[in-house]
Design an enzyme around this catalytic site. Structure first.
Site, short mmCIF file in Angstrom:
data_model
loop_
_atom_site.label_atom_id
_atom_site.label_comp_id
_atom_site.label_asym_id
_atom_site.label_seq_id
_atom_site.Cartn_x
_atom_site.Cartn_y
_atom_site.Cartn_z
N CYS A 88 0.82 -1.13 0.06
CA CYS A 88 -0.04 -0.05 0.04
C CYS A 88 0.88 1.24 -0.08
O CYS A 88 2.07 1.06 -0.63
CB CYS A 88 -0.87 -0.08 1.17
SG CYS A 88 -0.27 -0.45 2.79
N LEU A 89 0.47 2.39 0.63
CA LEU A 89 1.54 3.43 0.48
C LEU A 89 2.55 3.25 1.66
O LEU A 89 3.87 3.48 1.30
CB LEU A 89 0.83 4.65 0.67
CG LEU A 89 -0.15 5.28 -0.28
CD1 LEU A 89 -0.87 6.57 -0.04
CD2 LEU A 89 0.37 5.24 -1.59
N ALA A 90 2.21 2.67 2.91
CA ALA A 90 3.22 2.75 3.90
C ALA A 90 3.62 1.39 4.20
O ALA A 90 4.65 1.20 5.08
CB ALA A 90 2.82 3.48 5.26
N VAL A 92 1.88 -0.67 6.22
CA VAL A 92 1.44 -1.04 7.47
C VAL A 92 -0.04 -1.41 7.90
O VAL A 92 -0.15 -2.09 8.56
CB VAL A 92 1.52 0.66 8.10
CG1 VAL A 92 1.02 0.55 9.54
CG2 VAL A 92 3.13 0.98 8.32
N SER A 93 -0.90 -0.89 7.01
CA SER A 93 -2.36 -1.39 7.32
C SER A 93 -3.15 -2.12 6.07
O SER A 93 -3.41 -3.14 6.21
CB SER A 93 -3.12 0.22 7.33
OG SER A 93 -4.35 -0.32 8.01
N ARG A 94 -3.18 -1.44 5.05
CA ARG A 94 -3.94 -2.10 3.95
C ARG A 94 -3.47 -3.38 3.47
O ARG A 94 -4.10 -4.55 3.20
CB ARG A 94 -4.48 -1.12 2.75
CG ARG A 94 -5.29 -0.32 3.01
CD ARG A 94 -5.25 0.86 1.90
NE ARG A 94 -4.16 1.67 2.08
CZ ARG A 94 -3.99 2.90 1.67
NH1 ARG A 94 -4.85 3.37 0.71
NH2 ARG A 94 -2.81 3.65 1.75
#
Length: 184
Positions: A88-90, A92-94
């Site tokens: 995802c972008l970082a 970390v989450s998705r």
């Protein structure tokens, strides 16, 4: 988050947006498939197979509806002996949420053990609260059907993921470390 992609299981990596464009790092890790899950997900490199899922990192975003296609994409890649980066972008989450759903499906792990498995390879892994609730619901109501579907579709898993994941969790101090962090 910016220190490069992290191997979670053999042939399965989590990374960020920058990692997904780093041709040298992708080549070094033999990544042939990229699952992009962010607001502007789209193919970026030639010679790489993509699954692009447009999704925001908000608690109201429904990622559950993308679990099956994500699991299929990752699993088919790994069964071919190739490697998949989920980003995802970082990172970390998705991306972590989709990898947790995959680990839950290929092992007998609940969402928390799957999260600990991911965190052993990527300590910054932290799905937002909405994604955590979706993983809890997936564990309660759907993961058993997904496991059955995976066995029917692909047969027994030759990748030994359950054994790999259990070895990761059995590493000295892993669960104690996460229990300690949870109390902070």
């Amino acid at each position: 988050m910016g220190s490069g992609m992290s191997q979670i299981l053999p042939g399965l990596y989590i990374g960020n947006f920058k990692d997904a464009r780093d041709a040298e790092q992708l080549s070094r890790n033999k990544v042939t498939h990229i699952l992009s899950v962010h607001d502007t997900a789209r193919p970026m490199l030639e010679g790489v197979k993509y699954l692009c899922i447009p999704a925001a990192d908000t608690p109201s975003q429904n990622l559950t509806r993308h679990f099956k296609e994500s699991i299929k994409f990752i699993h088919e890649c790994r069964l071919q002996g190739e490697s998949c980066l989920v980003h995802c972008l970082a990172g970390v989450s998705r991306s972590v949420t989709l990898v947790i759903a995959y680990i839950m499906t290929v092992t007998d792990f609940g969402w928390e053990d799957a999260l600990h498995t991911v965190r052993a390879g990527r300590s910054c892994a932290n799905p937002n609260l909405g994604f955590q609730r979706q993983l809890q619901e997936f564990e309660k109501h759907e993961v058993h059907q997904y496991r059955q579907w995976l066995r029917e579709e692909y047969g027994e898993n030759p990748l030994r993921d359950a054994e790999e994941a259990k070895n990761i969790l059995a590493a000295p101090g892993i669960l104690k470390y996460w229990a300690f962090l949870r109390r902070l």
